[in-house]
Scaffold this motif. Structure first.
Motif, PDB file in Angstrom:
ATOM      1  N   PHE A 206     -16.492  28.000  27.767  1.00  0.00           N
ATOM      2  CA  PHE A 206     -15.883  29.244  27.297  1.00  0.00           C
ATOM      3  C   PHE A 206     -14.458  29.021  26.797  1.00  0.00           C
ATOM      4  CE2 PHE A 206     -19.382  30.681  29.878  1.00  0.00           C
ATOM      5  CZ  PHE A 206     -19.877  31.755  29.165  1.00  0.00           C
ATOM      6  N   GLY A 207     -14.163  27.802  26.390  1.00  0.00           N
ATOM      7  CA  GLY A 207     -12.859  27.506  25.840  1.00  0.00           C
ATOM      8  C   GLY A 207     -11.740  27.756  26.834  1.00  0.00           C
ATOM      9  N   HIS A 208     -10.613  28.233  26.337  1.00  0.00           N
ATOM     10  CA  HIS A 208      -9.453  28.411  27.211  1.00  0.00           C
ATOM     11  C   HIS A 208      -9.643  29.546  28.210  1.00  0.00           C
ATOM     12  CE1 HIS A 208      -8.375  31.837  24.656  1.00  0.00           C
ATOM     13  NE2 HIS A 208      -7.380  32.120  25.475  1.00  0.00           N
ATOM     14  N   ALA A 209     -10.716  30.342  28.063  1.00  0.00           N
ATOM     15  CA  ALA A 209     -11.008  31.402  29.042  1.00  0.00           C
ATOM     16  C   ALA A 209     -11.442  30.823  30.378  1.00  0.00           C
ATOM     17  CB  ALA A 209     -12.086  32.332  28.494  1.00  0.00           C
ATOM     18  N   GLY A 210     -12.005  29.626  30.362  1.00  0.00           N
ATOM     19  CA  GLY A 210     -12.503  29.039  31.608  1.00  0.00           C
ATOM     20  C   GLY A 210     -13.540  29.936  32.256  1.00  0.00           C
ATOM     21  N   ASP A 211     -13.428  30.116  33.568  1.00  0.00           N
ATOM     22  CA  ASP A 211     -14.370  30.954  34.322  1.00  0.00           C
ATOM     23  C   ASP A 211     -13.861  32.375  34.523  1.00  0.00           C
ATOM     24  OD1 ASP A 211     -16.194  28.878  34.636  1.00  0.00           O
ATOM     25  OD2 ASP A 211     -15.278  28.200  36.518  1.00  0.00           O
ATOM     26  N   ARG A 212     -12.724  32.707  33.932  1.00  0.00           N
ATOM     27  CA  ARG A 212     -12.081  33.977  34.276  1.00  0.00           C
ATOM     28  C   ARG A 212     -12.919  35.193  33.886  1.00  0.00           C
ATOM     29  NH1 ARG A 212      -6.485  33.869  31.517  1.00  0.00           N
ATOM     30  NH2 ARG A 212      -7.592  32.518  30.033  1.00  0.00           N
ATOM     31  N   LEU A 213     -13.732  35.100  32.841  1.00  0.00           N
ATOM     32  CA  LEU A 213     -14.566  36.228  32.431  1.00  0.00           C
ATOM     33  C   LEU A 213     -15.708  36.484  33.404  1.00  0.00           C
ATOM     34  CD1 LEU A 213     -14.819  35.626  28.580  1.00  0.00           C
ATOM     35  CD2 LEU A 213     -13.667  37.535  29.709  1.00  0.00           C
ATOM     36  N   HIS A 214     -16.025  35.520  34.247  1.00  0.00           N
ATOM     37  CA  HIS A 214     -17.223  35.644  35.076  1.00  0.00           C
ATOM     38  C   HIS A 214     -16.949  35.545  36.574  1.00  0.00           C
ATOM     39  CE1 HIS A 214     -18.362  34.064  31.065  1.00  0.00           C
ATOM     40  NE2 HIS A 214     -19.228  35.050  31.159  1.00  0.00           N
ATOM     41  N   GLU A 215     -15.692  35.530  36.957  1.00  0.00           N
ATOM     42  CA  GLU A 215     -15.375  35.443  38.385  1.00  0.00           C
ATOM     43  C   GLU A 215     -15.924  36.628  39.158  1.00  0.00           C
ATOM     44  OE1 GLU A 215     -11.160  34.956  38.329  1.00  0.00           O
ATOM     45  OE2 GLU A 215     -11.271  32.768  38.045  1.00  0.00           O
ATOM     46  N   TRP A 216     -15.970  37.811  38.534  1.00  0.00           N
ATOM     47  CA  TRP A 216     -16.524  38.992  39.208  1.00  0.00           C
ATOM     48  C   TRP A 216     -17.979  38.749  39.600  1.00  0.00           C
ATOM     49  CZ3 TRP A 216     -20.858  41.590  37.569  1.00  0.00           C
ATOM     50  CH2 TRP A 216     -21.313  41.276  36.274  1.00  0.00           C
ATOM     51  N   MET A 217     -18.727  38.053  38.754  1.00  0.00           N
ATOM     52  CA  MET A 217     -20.136  37.780  39.004  1.00  0.00           C
ATOM     53  C   MET A 217     -20.311  36.740  40.106  1.00  0.00           C
ATOM     54  SD  MET A 217     -22.887  36.200  36.288  1.00  0.00           S
ATOM     55  CE  MET A 217     -22.231  37.290  35.010  1.00  0.00           C
ATOM     56  N   PHE A 218     -19.488  35.678  40.042  1.00  0.00           N
ATOM     57  CA  PHE A 218     -19.596  34.607  41.025  1.00  0.00           C
ATOM     58  C   PHE A 218     -19.280  35.083  42.435  1.00  0.00           C
ATOM     59  CE2 PHE A 218     -18.087  31.733  37.325  1.00  0.00           C
ATOM     60  CZ  PHE A 218     -19.362  31.750  36.776  1.00  0.00           C
ATOM     61  N   ALA A 219     -18.559  36.204  42.557  1.00  0.00           N
ATOM     62  CA  ALA A 219     -18.148  36.707  43.871  1.00  0.00           C
ATOM     63  C   ALA A 219     -19.202  37.595  44.521  1.00  0.00           C
ATOM     64  CB  ALA A 219     -16.838  37.475  43.748  1.00  0.00           C
ATOM     65  N   THR A 220     -20.338  37.854  43.860  1.00  0.00           N
ATOM     66  CA  THR A 220     -21.343  38.766  44.405  1.00  0.00           C
ATOM     67  C   THR A 220     -22.333  38.046  45.311  1.00  0.00           C
ATOM     68  OG1 THR A 220     -22.861  38.459  42.531  1.00  0.00           O
ATOM     69  CG2 THR A 220     -21.186  40.204  42.337  1.00  0.00           C
TER      70      THR A 220
END
Length: 210
Positions: A28-42
């Motif tokens: 995801f380029g410079h976004a890293g995992d930041r767009l999906h951290e909400w999902m990983f926390a479920t």
């Protein structure tokens, strides 16, 4: 007829679905995992994770899905088509568990993976790709996996019945935007927004009759 759905597609506050500078090591380029951290926390993602509205939306990812269509940019980094051994960024058992149709100008033979996922590489218009996916899915729904450019093309073609977009409270500033060219989209859908304690907002677009 089966529905065409977008599930759990995350964007930044400024509308980017991926960051700039995608590579083999930065999907995801410079976004890293930041767009999906909400999902990983479920709890659906990992044992001991959180419940609530985020988890309820994550649970809908596989529900009723019979096939996925994804763009070339989701399947791999720029230049993946030059690597005959590239099989995606998800390891031997991708999380799709259905036929997956990858839209690309660089076609290759299908790749069978563990867990029921088979990647089919097609050079086709949105309508043509959807026809093939529906034949594979039977009476089950079709998921549009992204990226942003591909989803935008399906929306413009009038082919999306339901879209779940997760607005994540970060600013990326550059990358690939979802909403460009989609002015007035709210006229064609019922729009609902649900806030989560994680800080994200789940926005759903549902076409009348879907």
């Amino acid at each position: 007829m089966s529905l065409v759905r977008v599930q759990n597609f995350s964007i930044s506050l400024d509308g980017f679905g991926t960051g700039e500078g995608q590579s083999r090591d930065a999907h995801f380029g410079h976004a890293g995992d930041r767009l999906h951290e909400w999902m990983f926390a479920t709890r659906s993602w990992e044992q001991g994770g959180s419940g609530g509205v985020d988890d309820l939306f994550v649970q809908q990812f596989e529900s009723g899905i019979g096939a996925e269509i994804m763009g070339a940019g989701k399947f791999g980094h720029p230049g993946w088509h030059e690597d005959p051994d590239w099989k995606g960024a998800w390891g031997p058992n991708p999380p799709f568990h259905t036929p997956v149709f990858v839209l690309t100008h660089h076609t290759r033979p299908p790749i069978e993976m563990e867990g029921g996922t088979t990647f089919h590489f097609v050079d086709a218009s949105p309508a043509e790709a959807l026809k093939r996916a529906r034949e594979a899915a039977g009476d089950r729904d079709i998921r549009l996996g992204g990226g942003a450019t591909m989803i935008r093309e399906f929306v413009v073609a009038g082919l999306v019945d339901h879209m779940h977009v997760v607005v994540v409270p970060i600013l990326l500033g550059r990358g690939v935007r979802l909403w460009d060219g989609l002015e007035g989209i709210e006229k064609d859908y019922r729009v609902e927004a649900t806030s989560s304690s994680s800080g994200v907002t789940h926005v759903t677009f549902t076409r009348d009759g879907a």
